[in-house]
Design a protein around this motif. Structure first.
Motif, PDB file in Angstrom:
ATOM      1  N   ALA A  92       0.867  -1.184   0.000  1.00  0.00           N
ATOM      2  CA  ALA A  92       0.000   0.000   0.000  1.00  0.00           C
ATOM      3  C   ALA A  92       0.898   1.227   0.000  1.00  0.00           C
ATOM      4  CB  ALA A  92      -0.918  -0.002   1.216  1.00  0.00           C
ATOM      5  N   ALA A  93       0.295   2.382  -0.215  1.00  0.00           N
ATOM      6  CA  ALA A  93       1.005   3.671  -0.219  1.00  0.00           C
ATOM      7  C   ALA A  93       2.171   3.634  -1.200  1.00  0.00           C
ATOM      8  CB  ALA A  93       1.466   4.050   1.177  1.00  0.00           C
ATOM      9  N   ASP A  94       1.873   3.197  -2.422  1.00  0.00           N
ATOM     10  CA  ASP A  94       2.874   3.128  -3.493  1.00  0.00           C
ATOM     11  C   ASP A  94       4.097   2.300  -3.097  1.00  0.00           C
ATOM     12  OD1 ASP A  94       1.285   4.740  -5.168  1.00  0.00           O
ATOM     13  OD2 ASP A  94       2.098   6.576  -4.244  1.00  0.00           O
ATOM     14  N   GLY A  95       3.865   1.213  -2.380  1.00  0.00           N
ATOM     15  CA  GLY A  95       4.944   0.304  -2.007  1.00  0.00           C
ATOM     16  C   GLY A  95       5.708   0.721  -0.767  1.00  0.00           C
ATOM     17  N   LYS A  96       5.276   1.783  -0.099  1.00  0.00           N
ATOM     18  CA  LYS A  96       5.984   2.248   1.100  1.00  0.00           C
ATOM     19  C   LYS A  96       5.606   1.420   2.329  1.00  0.00           C
ATOM     20  CE  LYS A  96       6.479   6.829  -0.777  1.00  0.00           C
ATOM     21  NZ  LYS A  96       5.946   8.160  -0.835  1.00  0.00           N
ATOM     22  N   ASP A 124       8.298   2.226   5.249  1.00  0.00           N
ATOM     23  CA  ASP A 124       9.387   3.133   4.896  1.00  0.00           C
ATOM     24  C   ASP A 124       9.488   4.221   5.971  1.00  0.00           C
ATOM     25  OD1 ASP A 124       9.981   5.894   3.028  1.00  0.00           O
ATOM     26  OD2 ASP A 124      11.295   4.140   2.747  1.00  0.00           O
ATOM     27  N   GLU A 125      10.704   4.468   6.484  1.00  0.00           N
ATOM     28  CA  GLU A 125      10.877   5.419   7.601  1.00  0.00           C
ATOM     29  C   GLU A 125      10.491   6.838   7.225  1.00  0.00           C
ATOM     30  OE1 GLU A 125      14.335   5.295  10.115  1.00  0.00           O
ATOM     31  OE2 GLU A 125      14.633   3.178   9.621  1.00  0.00           O
ATOM     32  N   GLU A 126      10.833   7.291   6.033  1.00  0.00           N
ATOM     33  CA  GLU A 126      10.466   8.643   5.606  1.00  0.00           C
ATOM     34  C   GLU A 126       8.945   8.785   5.556  1.00  0.00           C
ATOM     35  OE1 GLU A 126      12.342  10.032   2.030  1.00  0.00           O
ATOM     36  OE2 GLU A 126      14.268   9.209   2.651  1.00  0.00           O
ATOM     37  N   TYR A 127       8.288   7.776   5.028  1.00  0.00           N
ATOM     38  CA  TYR A 127       6.833   7.796   4.945  1.00  0.00           C
ATOM     39  C   TYR A 127       6.221   7.806   6.347  1.00  0.00           C
ATOM     40  CZ  TYR A 127       2.047   6.389   3.850  1.00  0.00           C
ATOM     41  OH  TYR A 127       0.678   6.343   3.753  1.00  0.00           O
ATOM     42  N   VAL A 135      -3.987   8.121   8.481  1.00  0.00           N
ATOM     43  CA  VAL A 135      -3.620   7.670   7.136  1.00  0.00           C
ATOM     44  C   VAL A 135      -2.785   6.394   7.219  1.00  0.00           C
ATOM     45  CG1 VAL A 135      -2.314   8.271   5.056  1.00  0.00           C
ATOM     46  CG2 VAL A 135      -3.766   9.987   6.144  1.00  0.00           C
ATOM     47  N   LEU A 136      -1.875   6.346   8.180  1.00  0.00           N
ATOM     48  CA  LEU A 136      -1.054   5.147   8.362  1.00  0.00           C
ATOM     49  C   LEU A 136      -1.933   3.930   8.663  1.00  0.00           C
ATOM     50  CD1 LEU A 136       1.748   3.835   8.613  1.00  0.00           C
ATOM     51  CD2 LEU A 136       1.723   4.470  11.029  1.00  0.00           C
ATOM     52  N   SER A 137      -2.903   4.109   9.522  1.00  0.00           N
ATOM     53  CA  SER A 137      -3.819   3.029   9.866  1.00  0.00           C
ATOM     54  C   SER A 137      -4.586   2.534   8.636  1.00  0.00           C
ATOM     55  CB  SER A 137      -4.789   3.504  10.941  1.00  0.00           C
ATOM     56  OG  SER A 137      -5.733   2.513  11.228  1.00  0.00           O
ATOM     57  N   GLU A 138      -5.106   3.468   7.843  1.00  0.00           N
ATOM     58  CA  GLU A 138      -5.833   3.110   6.625  1.00  0.00           C
ATOM     59  C   GLU A 138      -4.947   2.358   5.647  1.00  0.00           C
ATOM     60  OE1 GLU A 138      -7.463   6.697   4.978  1.00  0.00           O
ATOM     61  OE2 GLU A 138      -8.699   7.089   6.744  1.00  0.00           O
ATOM     62  N   GLN A 139      -3.706   2.812   5.491  1.00  0.00           N
ATOM     63  CA  GLN A 139      -2.785   2.179   4.550  1.00  0.00           C
ATOM     64  C   GLN A 139      -2.344   0.786   5.028  1.00  0.00           C
ATOM     65  OE1 GLN A 139      -2.111   3.322   1.438  1.00  0.00           O
ATOM     66  NE2 GLN A 139      -3.658   4.846   2.001  1.00  0.00           N
ATOM     67  N   LEU A 140      -2.220   0.623   6.346  1.00  0.00           N
ATOM     68  CA  LEU A 140      -1.901  -0.704   6.878  1.00  0.00           C
ATOM     69  C   LEU A 140      -3.027  -1.696   6.582  1.00  0.00           C
ATOM     70  CD1 LEU A 140      -0.183  -0.052  10.321  1.00  0.00           C
ATOM     71  CD2 LEU A 140       0.719  -1.414   8.451  1.00  0.00           C
ATOM     72  N   VAL A 141      -4.261  -1.257   6.785  1.00  0.00           N
ATOM     73  CA  VAL A 141      -5.414  -2.111   6.483  1.00  0.00           C
ATOM     74  C   VAL A 141      -5.428  -2.444   4.994  1.00  0.00           C
ATOM     75  CG1 VAL A 141      -7.941  -2.160   6.377  1.00  0.00           C
ATOM     76  CG2 VAL A 141      -6.785  -1.332   8.436  1.00  0.00           C
TER      77      VAL A 141
END
Length: 180
Positions: A92-96, A124-127, A135-141
């Protein structure tokens, strides 16, 4: 003493009364029937003349089906072992965000459905530094769902060989399309 004599007389009377009620009845009319099981594929009415026994014809055909079912079970176990060794990546998140999924075969009979286990998450640490927690939670799901979808696709592709073998043993009664 009178009580014991009375109870003995009563017991004998009751026993004789029950003996008549439960006595085996003798019937002079005897009737016998015979049943043909055709266990070894013997010729049945309307069966082929070659002695094949017709559809579902007898014990030998059932033994052959049982052996084929055992072979299919062995193939399934090999596929399960192969699938357990695979790492399937969901992103997710373009591979991040990458989630590693492992196949977990069905544990019969307590859990007849296979499952998937998320064994690793790579962000990815920068992400991670620039994204909000929502947003992180949504992308993890999303990464987890992507991994499970990919795992399901891999398992489905691997199991197609078993489906063809099962349709052969069941005579096409599995409900799926005929094997290509």
């Amino acid at each position: 003493m009178k009580l014991s004599i009375l109870s003995t007389a009563l017991l004998i009377t009751l026993t004789n009364g029950f003996a008549v009620a439960f006595a085996p009845q003798i019937n002079s009319n005897t009737h016998t029937t015979t049943t043909s099981l055709n266990l070894f594929g013997g010729k049945k009415d309307g069966a082929k003349a070659d002695g094949g026994g017709g559809p579902g014809g007898g014990m030998m055909d059932q033994l052959a089906m049982f052996k084929k079912a055992q072979e299919i079970a062995q193939q399934k176990n090999k596929l399960d072992d192969e699938l357990k060794g695979m790492d399937i990546i969901g992103t997710a998140a373009d591979g991040k965000i990458k989630v590693t999924i492992k196949y977990s075969p069905a544990k019969m009979p307590t859990s007849p459905s296979p499952g998937y286990d998320a064994i690793d998450v790579d962000i990815d640490e920068e992400y991670l530094n620039e994204v909000s927690s929502d947003v992180l939670s949504e992308q993890l799901v999303e990464a987890l769902r992507d991994g499970e979808t990919r795992a399901t696709e891999v398992v489905t592709e691997k199991y197609k060989s078993l489906e063809a073998a099962l349709s052969g043993i069941m005579g096409g009664m599995t409900g799926g399309a005929p094997p290509a």
